[in-house]
Design an enzyme around this catalytic site. Sequence first.
Site, PDB file in Angstrom:
ATOM      1  N   LYS A 163      -2.519   6.232  -4.197  1.00 37.62           N
ATOM      2  CA  LYS A 163      -3.659   7.127  -3.952  1.00 37.62           C
ATOM      3  C   LYS A 163      -3.416   8.529  -4.495  1.00 37.62           C
ATOM      4  CE  LYS A 163      -3.932   4.606   0.396  1.00 37.62           C
ATOM      5  NZ  LYS A 163      -2.547   4.471   0.884  1.00 37.62           N
ATOM      6  N   HIS A 194      -7.675   9.538  -2.252  1.00 42.09           N
ATOM      7  CA  HIS A 194      -7.180   9.335  -0.882  1.00 42.09           C
ATOM      8  C   HIS A 194      -8.158   9.839   0.189  1.00 42.09           C
ATOM      9  CE1 HIS A 194      -3.101   8.977   1.389  1.00 42.09           C
ATOM     10  NE2 HIS A 194      -4.099   8.651   2.178  1.00 42.09           N
ATOM     11  N   ASP A 214       0.834  -1.202   0.000  1.00 43.76           N
ATOM     12  CA  ASP A 214       0.000   0.000   0.000  1.00 43.76           C
ATOM     13  C   ASP A 214       0.872   1.257   0.000  1.00 43.76           C
ATOM     14  OD1 ASP A 214      -2.747   1.216   0.382  1.00 43.76           O
ATOM     15  OD2 ASP A 214      -1.610   2.160   2.003  1.00 43.76           O
ATOM     16  N   TYR A 229       2.808  10.004   1.107  1.00 45.68           N
ATOM     17  CA  TYR A 229       3.792   9.409   2.024  1.00 45.68           C
ATOM     18  C   TYR A 229       5.210   9.854   1.658  1.00 45.68           C
ATOM     19  CZ  TYR A 229      -0.221   6.378   3.050  1.00 45.68           C
ATOM     20  OH  TYR A 229      -1.473   5.896   3.360  1.00 45.68           O
TER      21      TYR A 229
HETATM   22  N1  LIG Z   1      -5.928   5.705   3.332  1.00 44.58           N
HETATM   23  C1  LIG Z   1      -5.517   6.416   4.355  1.00 44.58           C
HETATM   24  O1  LIG Z   1      -5.925   7.565   4.586  1.00 44.58           O
HETATM   25  C2  LIG Z   1      -4.528   5.805   5.295  1.00 44.58           C
HETATM   26  C3  LIG Z   1      -4.310   6.385   6.556  1.00 44.58           C
HETATM   27  C4  LIG Z   1      -3.411   5.768   7.429  1.00 44.58           C
HETATM   28  C5  LIG Z   1      -2.751   4.617   7.033  1.00 44.58           C
HETATM   29  N2  LIG Z   1      -2.945   4.086   5.779  1.00 44.58           N
HETATM   30  C6  LIG Z   1      -2.209   2.882   5.308  1.00 44.58           C
HETATM   31  O2  LIG Z   1      -2.367   1.844   6.258  1.00 44.58           O
HETATM   32  C7  LIG Z   1      -1.078   1.410   6.715  1.00 44.58           C
HETATM   33  C8  LIG Z   1      -1.150   0.907   8.132  1.00 44.58           C
HETATM   34  O3  LIG Z   1      -1.661   1.885   9.000  1.00 44.58           O
HETATM   35  P1  LIG Z   1      -0.746   2.706  10.007  1.00 44.58           P
HETATM   36  O4  LIG Z   1       0.643   2.779   9.500  1.00 44.58           O
HETATM   37  O5  LIG Z   1      -1.461   3.970  10.283  1.00 44.58           O
HETATM   38  O6  LIG Z   1      -0.823   1.900  11.366  1.00 44.58           O
HETATM   39  P2  LIG Z   1      -0.627   0.402  11.884  1.00 44.58           P
HETATM   40  O7  LIG Z   1      -0.174  -0.477  10.803  1.00 44.58           O
HETATM   41  O8  LIG Z   1      -1.871   0.074  12.613  1.00 44.58           O
HETATM   42  O9  LIG Z   1       0.501   0.600  12.982  1.00 44.58           O
HETATM   43  C9  LIG Z   1       1.819   0.901  12.634  1.00 44.58           C
HETATM   44  C10 LIG Z   1       2.601   1.052  13.939  1.00 44.58           C
HETATM   45  O10 LIG Z   1       2.614  -0.186  14.646  1.00 44.58           O
HETATM   46  C11 LIG Z   1       3.967  -0.628  14.828  1.00 44.58           C
HETATM   47  N3  LIG Z   1       3.956  -2.082  14.659  1.00 44.58           N
HETATM   48  C12 LIG Z   1       3.976  -2.783  13.503  1.00 44.58           C
HETATM   49  N4  LIG Z   1       3.967  -4.114  13.745  1.00 44.58           N
HETATM   50  C13 LIG Z   1       3.945  -4.260  15.088  1.00 44.58           C
HETATM   51  C14 LIG Z   1       3.951  -5.387  15.941  1.00 44.58           C
HETATM   52  N5  LIG Z   1       3.968  -6.626  15.453  1.00 44.58           N
HETATM   53  N6  LIG Z   1       3.913  -5.172  17.286  1.00 44.58           N
HETATM   54  C15 LIG Z   1       3.882  -3.917  17.791  1.00 44.58           C
HETATM   55  N7  LIG Z   1       3.896  -2.805  17.017  1.00 44.58           N
HETATM   56  C16 LIG Z   1       3.925  -2.979  15.666  1.00 44.58           C
HETATM   57  C17 LIG Z   1       4.775   0.100  13.789  1.00 44.58           C
HETATM   58  O11 LIG Z   1       6.106   0.328  14.208  1.00 44.58           O
HETATM   59  P3  LIG Z   1       7.393  -0.311  13.442  1.00 44.58           P
HETATM   60  O12 LIG Z   1       7.354   0.166  12.016  1.00 44.58           O
HETATM   61  O13 LIG Z   1       8.527   0.211  14.221  1.00 44.58           O
HETATM   62  O14 LIG Z   1       7.233  -1.812  13.553  1.00 44.58           O
HETATM   63  C18 LIG Z   1       4.021   1.432  13.703  1.00 44.58           C
HETATM   64  O15 LIG Z   1       4.427   2.281  14.751  1.00 44.58           O
HETATM   65  C19 LIG Z   1      -0.230   2.691   6.521  1.00 44.58           C
HETATM   66  O16 LIG Z   1       1.139   2.426   6.617  1.00 44.58           O
HETATM   67  C20 LIG Z   1      -0.710   3.142   5.177  1.00 44.58           C
HETATM   68  O17 LIG Z   1      -0.141   2.353   4.152  1.00 44.58           O
HETATM   69  C21 LIG Z   1      -3.836   4.658   4.920  1.00 44.58           C
END
Ligand SMILES: NC(=O)c1ccc[n+]([C@@H]2O[C@H](COP(=O)([O-])OP(=O)(O)OC[C@H]3O[C@@H](n4cnc5c(N)ncnc54)[C@H](OP(=O)(O)O)[C@@H]3O)[C@@H](O)[C@H]2O)c1
Length: 328
Positions: A79, A112, A46, A51
């Site tokens: 996006k 997005h 994704d 980003y």
């Molecule tokens: N469409 C949109 O508007 C939108 C908005 C937000 C996000 N997104 C997409 O969704 C993806 C995921 O969402 P997100 O990045 O917001 O949050 P997430 O995946 O829920 O959480 C990421 C956080 O959790 C940590 N983490 C990852 N694996 C872990 C584990 N096994 N145990 C404990 N902590 C862990 C990561 O740190 P480390 O990297 O240090 O492991 C990071 O700090 C984004 O990267 C993006 O691609 C889209």
Amino acid sequence: MSFQKTITLSNGAPLAQIGLGTWLSKEKEVENAVEIAIRNGYRHIDCALIYQNQHEVGAALKKVIPDVVKREEVFITSKLWNHSHHPEDVEKELDQTLAELGLDYLDLYLVHWPVSFPPGQLFTRHAEKQEMVIDDNGPSLVETWKAMIKLPKTGKVKAIGVSNFSIAHIKGIAEATGVWPAANQIERHPLNPQFELLEFCKEHNVHITSYSPLGNNIIGVKKLVDYPEVKAIADRLGCTNAQVLIAWGAYDGCSVIPKSVQEDRIKSNFQQVKLSKEDYDIITALGKDNHLRFNLPFRYCTASDPKWDVNIFDEEDEKNATHQVKIV
Ligand SMILES: NC(=O)c1ccc[n+]([C@@H]2O[C@H](COP(=O)([O-])OP(=O)(O)OC[C@H]3O[C@@H](n4cnc5c(N)ncnc54)[C@H](OP(=O)(O)O)[C@@H]3O)[C@@H](O)[C@H]2O)c1
């Protein structure tokens, strides 16, 4: 044990249920993360222009395509950012994304956010408020969607969709054009389950991808992965706390895109586990009196749209929000 479910989108394309998120992956981290992910079985990445790291994702893809995987075996989503909603800017921004990623086509291209920023400004806040500067003379969602509809014919995208769209937004664009998005990517975790939107999307064959499945804690509250209820289930199943949350996200057939830049987490997040109905219900109950949204749409659009679930952290900003989403 991983079972790696694949989902079929409305255009017939297969989508691996667990993908890798790339938001907030720092410079030099994301290239490594994407390479590790692909080498360890991920087939769904994704991305997004905002980003500002797509060139690094592209560098990783260059290392693994075609040596490790064929291009057609990896599902790449990106996006359209809010400052390119004017119809004449839509394909131009897609071209920029393709150039950054070093690809000829995307598998899925999403609008997005349901809001338009002034062209040329990636991200501008009003001087004294948290709110973003909105392009009040910008195009409606329908006008932008009509430009998106033209993209699959160019061969540059296989499918089009939306992100952060409410039921009203999706109805608005679909009823005006007759074209339903293949997917809606939304914030979805136990504290923001969005069941009504999920049900609506299922009815209309709009696939839901759940982002922030671990409750990416950008506002500094207790992390979902640290909840004792999550740990208790993880201990019983012999898996990680994150795997429990990812399994919760996948339970209803959504795809889930956890982000990590750490090798052990990238690998373990991908190992799907299955939750029993009882465990699913325990995790769902965490959000019963504890509603929380980490990505804050009220900074873009007024919460007078009743489909936005607004949480206590939003109230002050909600009062200040002035923008109405122009759907048609
Ligand atoms: N469409 C949109 O508007 C939108 C908005 C937000 C996000 N997104 C997409 O969704 C993806 C995921 O969402 P997100 O990045 O917001 O949050 P997430 O995946 O829920 O959480 C990421 C956080 O959790 C940590 N983490 C990852 N694996 C872990 C584990 N096994 N145990 C404990 N902590 C862990 C990561 O740190 P480390 O990297 O240090 O492991 C990071 O700090 C984004 O990267 C993006 O691609 C889209």
